[in-house]
Design a protein around this motif. Structure first.
Motif, short mmCIF file in Angstrom:
data_model
loop_
_atom_site.label_atom_id
_atom_site.label_comp_id
_atom_site.label_asym_id
_atom_site.label_seq_id
_atom_site.Cartn_x
_atom_site.Cartn_y
_atom_site.Cartn_z
N UNK A 1 11.21 11.74 18.01
CA UNK A 1 12.09 11.29 19.10
C UNK A 1 12.35 9.80 18.98
N UNK A 2 13.32 9.36 19.70
CA UNK A 2 13.72 7.96 19.72
C UNK A 2 12.49 7.07 19.93
N UNK A 3 12.34 6.05 19.11
CA UNK A 3 11.22 5.12 19.23
C UNK A 3 10.03 5.44 18.35
N UNK A 4 10.05 6.57 17.67
CA UNK A 4 8.92 6.92 16.81
C UNK A 4 8.90 6.07 15.55
N UNK B 1 3.11 0.24 19.26
CA UNK B 1 1.74 0.60 19.58
C UNK B 1 1.40 2.00 19.10
N UNK B 2 2.39 2.87 19.10
CA UNK B 2 2.21 4.26 18.69
C UNK B 2 2.90 4.46 17.35
N UNK B 3 2.25 5.21 16.48
CA UNK B 3 2.85 5.48 15.18
C UNK B 3 2.23 6.74 14.58
N UNK B 4 2.90 7.22 13.57
CA UNK B 4 2.39 8.33 12.78
C UNK B 4 2.15 7.79 11.38
N UNK B 5 0.89 7.73 10.98
CA UNK B 5 0.53 7.30 9.63
C UNK B 5 0.49 8.52 8.73
N UNK B 6 1.18 8.42 7.60
CA UNK B 6 1.21 9.52 6.65
C UNK B 6 0.79 8.98 5.28
N UNK B 7 -0.24 9.60 4.70
CA UNK B 7 -0.72 9.23 3.38
C UNK B 7 -0.44 10.40 2.45
N UNK B 8 0.23 10.10 1.34
CA UNK B 8 0.54 11.11 0.33
C UNK B 8 -0.23 10.74 -0.93
N UNK B 9 -1.05 11.67 -1.42
CA UNK B 9 -1.93 11.36 -2.54
C UNK B 9 -1.94 12.46 -3.57
N UNK B 10 -1.87 12.07 -4.82
CA UNK B 10 -2.08 13.02 -5.92
C UNK B 10 -3.56 13.14 -6.22
N UNK B 11 -4.29 12.03 -6.05
CA UNK B 11 -5.71 11.96 -6.41
C UNK B 11 -6.53 13.05 -5.73
N UNK B 12 -6.35 13.22 -4.42
CA UNK B 12 -7.15 14.19 -3.68
C UNK B 12 -6.67 15.62 -3.90
N UNK B 13 -5.50 15.77 -4.50
CA UNK B 13 -4.96 17.11 -4.74
C UNK B 13 -5.31 17.64 -6.12
N UNK B 14 -5.95 16.82 -6.96
CA UNK B 14 -6.22 17.24 -8.34
C UNK B 14 -6.98 18.56 -8.42
N UNK B 15 -7.90 18.77 -7.50
CA UNK B 15 -8.68 20.01 -7.54
C UNK B 15 -7.84 21.23 -7.19
N UNK B 16 -6.67 21.02 -6.57
CA UNK B 16 -5.79 22.13 -6.21
C UNK B 16 -4.84 22.50 -7.35
#
Length: 183
Positions: free
Chosen positions: A39-42, A134-149
């Motif tokens: 929504x607006x402001x995110x 003050x409010x946010x959505x942090x998103x981390x995208x990683x290949x490193x932690x997905x290696x086992x998959x």
């Protein structure tokens, strides 16, 4: 995939979603599903190595918001504004903070004026963009932690962690965003 409820409040972590994402199309789908809920402001802060899928995710997010594209990496122009295709819809401000050396340089972009009226996505924003809201959505995208998959020879799998910060995300429902084929 897992959703981990945390106690949220001003500046505190809210709900967390952790999910594998196997393809670029699935990354766009995840972004599309999130974009439809924003929504607006995110403020969305994207973190990940070069080529992790930040812009691919943002392309889907833009589709979910219904903004004008194409959405490309704003690395050299620093920021793109994508107006909504719908009258009264929410615009997307897409920022690449990779080349910004300080909080002052981010502040010089005067994004504060747009943050309240738009959805703002900041790639490479960790340690810089948190001051925008003050409010946010942090998103981390990683290949490193997905290696086992990964299957042998498959390097496309990414591990995506979404964490809501602040009161906006206290009751936000992140479940249902994950790729149903990954469950």
């Amino acid at each position: 995939m897992s959703v981990i409820p945390d106690q949220a409040g001003p500046g505190l972590p809210g709900p967390v979603l952790e999910t594998p994402v196997a393809t670029a199309g699935a990354m766009q789908d995840l972004g599309r599903r999130l974009g439809a809920r924003l929504r607006r402001g995110d403020l969305v802060v994207l973190t990940g190595d070069l080529g992790a899928g930040k812009t691919t995710f943002t392309q889907g997010l833009g589709e979910g918001l219904g903004v004008r594209g194409p959405i490309t990496s704003p690395t050299f122009v620093i920021a793109h504004v994508h107006p909504s295709l719908a009258e009264g819809g929410i615009p997307l401000v897409h920022v690449d903070a990779y080349r910004l050396g300080s909080l002052d340089e981010l502040d010089d972009l005067d994004l504060d004026a747009d943050v309240e009226q738009s959805v703002t996505v900041v790639e490479w924003g960790e340690g810089k963009a948190e001051v925008l809201a003050d409010d946010r959505l942090d998103i981390v995208i990683s290949r490193e932690f997905a290696e086992e998959l990964d299957e042998p020879g498959d390097s496309d799998v990414r591990w995506v962690v979404l964490r809501g910060i602040g009161a906006r995300w206290t009751d936000a429902e992140l479940a249902g965003l994950e790729d149903r084929d990954q469950r």
